[in-house]
Every structure is written in C-alpha cells, then in structure tokens.
Design an enzyme around this catalytic site. Sequence first.
Site, PDB file in Angstrom:
ATOM      1  CG  ASP A   1      -2.022  -0.994   1.156  1.00 39.41           C
ATOM      2  OD1 ASP A   1      -2.168  -1.606   0.083  1.00 39.41           O
ATOM      3  OD2 ASP A   1      -2.744  -1.159   2.149  1.00 39.41           O
TER       4      ASP A   1
ATOM      5  CG  ASP B   1     -12.592  -5.230  -2.684  1.00 41.88           C
ATOM      6  OD1 ASP B   1     -11.628  -5.886  -3.132  1.00 41.88           O
ATOM      7  OD2 ASP B   1     -12.483  -4.051  -2.290  1.00 41.88           O
TER       8      ASP B   1
END
Lengths: 201, 257
Positions: free
Chosen positions: B11, B130
């Site tokens: 990230d 997701d």
Amino acid sequence: MIAIVDYGLGNVASVKKALDFLGISSELTKDRNEISSADGVILPGVGAFPYAMKRLESDGMVDFLRKTAKKKPFLGICLGMQLLFDRGYEIEETDGLGLISGEVRKIPDMGLKIPHMGWNSLVFSGSCSLLNGVSEGDYVYYVHSYRAELKYRENLAAYSEYGTCIAGVVQNGNVFGTQFHPEKSGDVGLRILKNFGEMCR
Amino acid sequence: MLGKRIIPCLDVKLGRVVKGINFEGLRDVGDPVEIAKFYDREGADEITFLDITATNDGRKTLLDVVERTAREIFVPLTVGGGIRHEDEIRDILLAGADKVSINSAAVTVPGLVGRAAERYGSQCIVVAIDSMRVDGEFHVMINAGTKDTGIDAVKWAQEMERQGAGEILLTSKDADGTKAGYDIEITRLIAESVGIPVIASGGCGKIEDFSEVFLKTGADAALAASVLHFRELTISEIKEHLAENNVPVRLGGKREW
C-alpha cells in the site's frame, strides 16, 4: 550499441530499462542509419501480428530488417519473435519476416487458460548461446495466445509445456527469438539479455 | 509447467509505503522501490502497488515511484488504486507498469474495462473484485469494501471477463484481516467460472494457507501483504512449502544481480 526497433507498439521501454540495468548501451529507434550501424538489433512487440507487420511495412522496414538480420545478431521478443516466422494467422493470414521457417497459430485448446500467462519452466531441446548460464527447469515469464509452429526442429532451442509444446527460444544462425519476456523474467531473463549483449560486441 | 505465483502487495501513499514494515537490511523501510527490490530478490513472481492517495499530487508521486521501480525490478509490476479513466492507465503503463488493476470504477464507470482492454490489451487489465457474504450470497463491494453494490460476485467476474479483463484479483472482505486463511469457497467458485487467471487475496496468516488455496481452488496466484511485511513468513519459505506439497512454483536461487 543495440538498436531496439521502435515501431510504436507495446512497452518497448522495458527492454531498454533491462539493458540499461545490465550496462549494455541501446537506443530505441526506427532510424535506418542507426539500426545499420548498431552491433545488434532487438525487435520487441506486444500486440497483434497483422498490425505489427503493417506498421513495419508503412515504415518501410520489412525488407530492411530482412537484410539487417543477415548481418548481425538479431533478437525478436514475444510478438517480435513471432514476426520472425513465414506467416501468422492471428486475425488474418499475414506474411512475417520469413527469417525462420514456420507459422504462428493460436495455441491449441487443451482445456487450459488462454492466454498462456505467467511463469513457466524451460525444457531444452538444443544448444543455444542465448541460454549460456541458464539451467533447464528455470522459469521465464510468458504472456501470449499464439505460438510458433516450427518447420525444422533444429531451430528450437527450448520450449515450455502447457498442455502442448510452446516454443520458448528459437534460433536460425544469428537470428534469435524468445516467446517469453526476458525483460520480465527476473535473473534468468537478465542472463539471456546479457548473453545477447555479449554476442553484439 | 506453469508455476503458481506469489505476489506481495504494497500500500503506497504519497510515494511511501503505508503499513509499518519492519525489515532489517533496508536503507529506507518506507521506500516502495527498496521494498519491491527486496521482494524481487526473495523470489516474488510479481509486485503489486496499491495507491491509496487519491489526489493528483499523489498520483504524480506514484508515477515517479513506478518509474524508479521499473528501472530496478525485472518481474511484472501491477499498479492499482483509484483508476477511473483510460488515460490514467496510459500514464501508469508508460511509467513502466505492466498491468493496472481497476476496482470500484469497473462498477461505477460503465465500459471502462472494455475500453481499457481494447486500447491496451487484456493482458494488462486486472479487475479487482472485493467480495462479501450477504444473506447467503456473494456480493461485489466497492469504495474500499464499504458499499454493497448488490451485484453477484461470480456473475460479475464472468461479465468482467466478457468485457476484456485479463485477470481477476479477488479479495474476500470476509477473510481479509482475519488471518484465518484465504476464502476457499468464493475463490473456488470464481476460479471455476472464468477462463482467465484468478489471484486470491485476503486472509492468509500461516504457511498452510498458501498450499490450501492452490490445492483446493483453481487460483493461479496468491496475494499477500502483512504476513510478508511483518516477516512472519518469507516468500522463499512459502515457495519451499508449496514445492513440498507438489504445487509448481518458481524457486529462486540465482542471485547474479
């Protein structure tokens, strides 16, 4: 200096980045004088066979590259390797550069996912100076839906198994091709590019 | 034989790695380029950067990070996070990424995946899904997993393949963060329903989770983040474990560069 033929297709810069990393000088170019004076030529390419050939034709490169390939080390990568063959059948039948005998056809459906994408291991089927320092079983990175079907087995240096035989490294004299991307194949790929660089001195 | 891939995911925010990473032997533990190099040396089959900045300045910084990484890492690099337009994809690819991953915008921007695949080729378009269990069904979640679209995750994966996605990155929001293992059920369902590679993501906590996801589902790759970042497991340990369990993997070993 190695000339990387820039014909407006694909991420040609990544090949240059790998050569830079290895300290091998190269230029992205479509200038014939520059290609003529280079010690070796790399033909990269991502995309479709007929568009690539049309692009080379409209740049007046087809006959020029055929002649150049007789004079110095010449490496086709991925689609660039496929273009070395007599003809391709992607979208429509199209003549290739005819530097290695054979045709480029869709990978036969063996119930596996197409494109053939990811790391696959090499099986050797001949000797090739491009593979110096590379071991049988080493993995290289492929992304493609078409494969080269060679007329002569002697032109096949290494292949990978994917339900069927995928020509990985091909050679005809000083003309070489890799279906996989050496510039994305980690240390093994860098070794292959270094070997090519050494031929170009 | 095609190897199963292990993909570390970083990230990145304003050009820095966000989650605390505790590595010895790195000059700068917050530099994504340094960490990507580290994972490359360890045998990562691919590197993924997820940009969580979502500002223009952040995007420019990200492009700089991608460019610096592409000069030193010679395995595929995937970049995702906040992509809404095909021109952004061009910038990321030109900076040196090999693939981009599109998440929420695949739902909210109709036709984006198709246009992107047409323009740049399916091989560089990863669609991130997701998934979350809602009343016995698997739904597609967007906006970092906060919004339920009501869309069936399996049908969505098939639709994304039809539109030109080259790969599916499947994160189970049920498993994510639990460290209880990858979500075998949804991973198997989706891998059986599409003809493109599926990357499993979310939930890995121990080494057996990796062999489980490859032995019980048709996943082609497994994404991992904190388990690697906190050095609970190393990529080479994971790959040795997979090889012992007859899962084909590319083992490292050559360290010339």
